[in-house]
Write a protein that holds these residues in place. Structure first.
Motif, short mmCIF file in Angstrom:
data_model
loop_
_atom_site.label_atom_id
_atom_site.label_comp_id
_atom_site.label_asym_id
_atom_site.label_seq_id
_atom_site.Cartn_x
_atom_site.Cartn_y
_atom_site.Cartn_z
N ASP B 8 50.11 51.12 54.88
CA ASP B 8 49.61 52.50 54.90
C ASP B 8 48.37 52.64 54.03
N GLU B 9 47.21 52.50 54.68
CA GLU B 9 45.93 52.54 53.97
C GLU B 9 45.72 53.88 53.29
N ALA B 10 46.15 54.96 53.96
CA ALA B 10 45.93 56.30 53.40
C ALA B 10 46.67 56.47 52.07
N SER B 11 47.88 55.95 51.99
CA SER B 11 48.64 56.11 50.74
C SER B 11 48.02 55.24 49.64
N LEU B 12 47.45 54.10 50.03
CA LEU B 12 46.75 53.26 49.04
C LEU B 12 45.54 54.02 48.48
N VAL B 13 44.76 54.61 49.36
CA VAL B 13 43.57 55.35 48.93
C VAL B 13 43.97 56.51 48.01
N THR B 14 45.00 57.23 48.40
CA THR B 14 45.47 58.37 47.59
C THR B 14 45.88 57.89 46.20
N ALA B 15 46.62 56.77 46.16
CA ALA B 15 47.11 56.26 44.87
C ALA B 15 45.96 55.76 44.00
N VAL B 16 44.97 55.09 44.61
CA VAL B 16 43.82 54.61 43.83
C VAL B 16 43.03 55.81 43.29
N ARG B 17 42.88 56.82 44.12
CA ARG B 17 42.18 58.05 43.66
C ARG B 17 42.89 58.66 42.46
N ALA B 18 44.22 58.58 42.47
CA ALA B 18 45.01 59.18 41.38
C ALA B 18 45.02 58.28 40.15
N GLY B 19 44.38 57.11 40.26
CA GLY B 19 44.32 56.20 39.11
C GLY B 19 45.57 55.37 38.92
N ASP B 20 46.38 55.25 39.96
CA ASP B 20 47.61 54.47 39.90
C ASP B 20 47.28 52.99 39.65
N ALA B 21 47.75 52.45 38.54
CA ALA B 21 47.38 51.08 38.14
C ALA B 21 47.85 50.04 39.16
N ALA B 22 49.06 50.23 39.68
CA ALA B 22 49.59 49.25 40.64
C ALA B 22 48.76 49.26 41.93
N ALA B 23 48.33 50.43 42.35
CA ALA B 23 47.52 50.53 43.56
C ALA B 23 46.16 49.86 43.36
N CYS B 24 45.58 50.07 42.18
CA CYS B 24 44.28 49.44 41.88
C CYS B 24 44.42 47.92 41.87
N GLU B 25 45.51 47.45 41.30
CA GLU B 25 45.73 46.00 41.26
C GLU B 25 45.92 45.46 42.68
N PHE B 26 46.67 46.18 43.50
CA PHE B 26 46.86 45.76 44.89
C PHE B 26 45.51 45.67 45.61
N LEU B 27 44.66 46.68 45.36
CA LEU B 27 43.34 46.71 46.00
C LEU B 27 42.55 45.43 45.68
N VAL B 28 42.56 45.07 44.40
CA VAL B 28 41.80 43.87 43.97
C VAL B 28 42.41 42.60 44.55
N ARG B 29 43.71 42.49 44.47
CA ARG B 29 44.35 41.25 44.94
C ARG B 29 44.30 41.11 46.47
N HIS B 30 44.43 42.23 47.16
CA HIS B 30 44.49 42.17 48.62
C HIS B 30 43.12 41.97 49.25
N TYR B 31 42.13 42.72 48.77
CA TYR B 31 40.81 42.67 49.40
C TYR B 31 39.86 41.70 48.69
N GLY B 32 40.18 41.34 47.42
CA GLY B 32 39.27 40.52 46.62
C GLY B 32 38.83 39.21 47.25
N PRO B 33 39.79 38.39 47.75
CA PRO B 33 39.38 37.07 48.26
C PRO B 33 38.32 37.15 49.36
N ARG B 34 38.54 38.02 50.34
CA ARG B 34 37.56 38.11 51.43
C ARG B 34 36.22 38.65 50.92
N LEU B 35 36.28 39.62 50.00
CA LEU B 35 35.04 40.20 49.46
C LEU B 35 34.28 39.16 48.62
N LEU B 36 35.04 38.32 47.93
CA LEU B 36 34.37 37.28 47.12
C LEU B 36 33.63 36.30 48.04
N SER B 37 34.21 36.00 49.19
CA SER B 37 33.50 35.08 50.09
C SER B 37 32.25 35.74 50.67
#
Lengths: 84, 200
Positions: B8-37
């Motif tokens: 659920d991308e929408a709930s991830l965005v909502t949680a990151v907007r709210a400053g949820d630490a776990a959501a921010c960490e998920f964002l980095v771990r999930h999208y980071g590898p492809r973005l790094l390449s």
């Protein structure tokens, strides 16, 4: 009568020719050149293959994606976010 | 939490907007590898690419409030990391244009090819099935002078149009067209020795 262009001119404006940016009379000149110059036919074909290879080689990337971000970097990003 | 965010991308965005630490960490771990390449493609060394990735995520955290959801989150992050990579390139760009002439085709004074262009072994689609060819092509792209390589990446790989490429690089549209054509010619020239039919 159509002007005869040389290979140098053909190659210099090849991208314009392929992108349809030339005027109709220039397109005719380029078509005439191609019909009499196998070297430029080959050049044009391999130019297009090079573009396709560039695109395809990156799209079908073989770099290992999962786990490629070092743990220290993940932690540094999260720490920098908390400081803001 | 991770499976919920993944589904659920929408709930991830909502949680990151709210400053949820776990959501921010998920964002980095999930999208980071492809973005790094992606960053690695623009910046030829790993250290610069990692810096760009960090800058990109910090921008994303800061601007997530403006994410409208009309594009996918991955697309939005992709654009941010491309921008961060270009900023990094710009910060250490020197003004001297690197020479590319050695990689361009040469002609006799009368305008004919100095060396006859060679037919290649197979078409691009068939060649791309071979991993060693894909690696070879990427290495050839890496060998292009930076100002030409960047235009080739933005136009042919990222599929940006001439105007957008010119805007991102702060150069004239005419310069984008010239550099793209030269970059493609140079790439063709680098590929030819290995791909020509007689080299099989």
């Amino acid at each position: 009568m159509t002007r005869w262009i040389h290979c140098r001119e053909f190659v210099e404006f090849l991208d314009d020719y392929l992108a349809g940016r030339l005027a109709p009379e220039q397109v005719e000149e380029f078509n005439n050149h191609l019909s009499g110059c196998p070297h430029c036919v080959t050049y044009m074909k391999t130019y297009q293959e090079a573009v396709a290879l560039g695109k395809g080689s990156v799209e079908r990337t073989d770099e290992p994606v999962p786990g490629a971000v070092p743990e220290e970097l993940v932690q540094a990003i999260l720490a920098a976010r908390s400081k803001k | 939490l991770a499976p919920r965010f993944e589904a659920d991308e929408a709930s991830l965005v909502t949680a990151v907007r709210a400053g949820d630490a776990a959501a921010c960490e998920f964002l980095v771990r999930h999208y980071g590898p492809r973005l790094l390449s992606v960053a690695r493609r623009f910046l030829r060394n790993q250290e610069d690419a990692q810096d760009a990735l960090q800058d990109a995520f910090l921008s994303a955290f800061k601007c997530i409030g403006g994410f409208e959801g009309s594009a996918r989150l991955s697309t939005w992050l992709h654009r941010i990391v491309v921008n961060a990579s270009l900023m990094k390139l710009r910060s250490r760009r020197n003004d001297s244009e690197e020479p590319i002439e050695d990689l361009l085709p040469r002609f006799f004074e009368d305008g004919h090819h100095l060396r006859s262009p060679a037919e290649w072994q197979e078409d691009a689609e068939t060649l791309l099935e071979r991993e060693e060819i894909r690696i070879f092509v990427r290495r050839c792209i890496d060998r292009l002078p930076e100002s030409y390589r960047t235009v080739l990446l933005l136009r042919d790989i990222e599929d940006l149009d001439t105007a957008e490429t010119a805007r991102l690089l702060a150069i004239e549209e005419g310069a984008v067209k010239t550099r793209l054509h030269r970059a493609r010619q140079a790439l063709r020239g680098l590929l030819e020795p290995r791909l020509r039919r007689s080299a099989r």
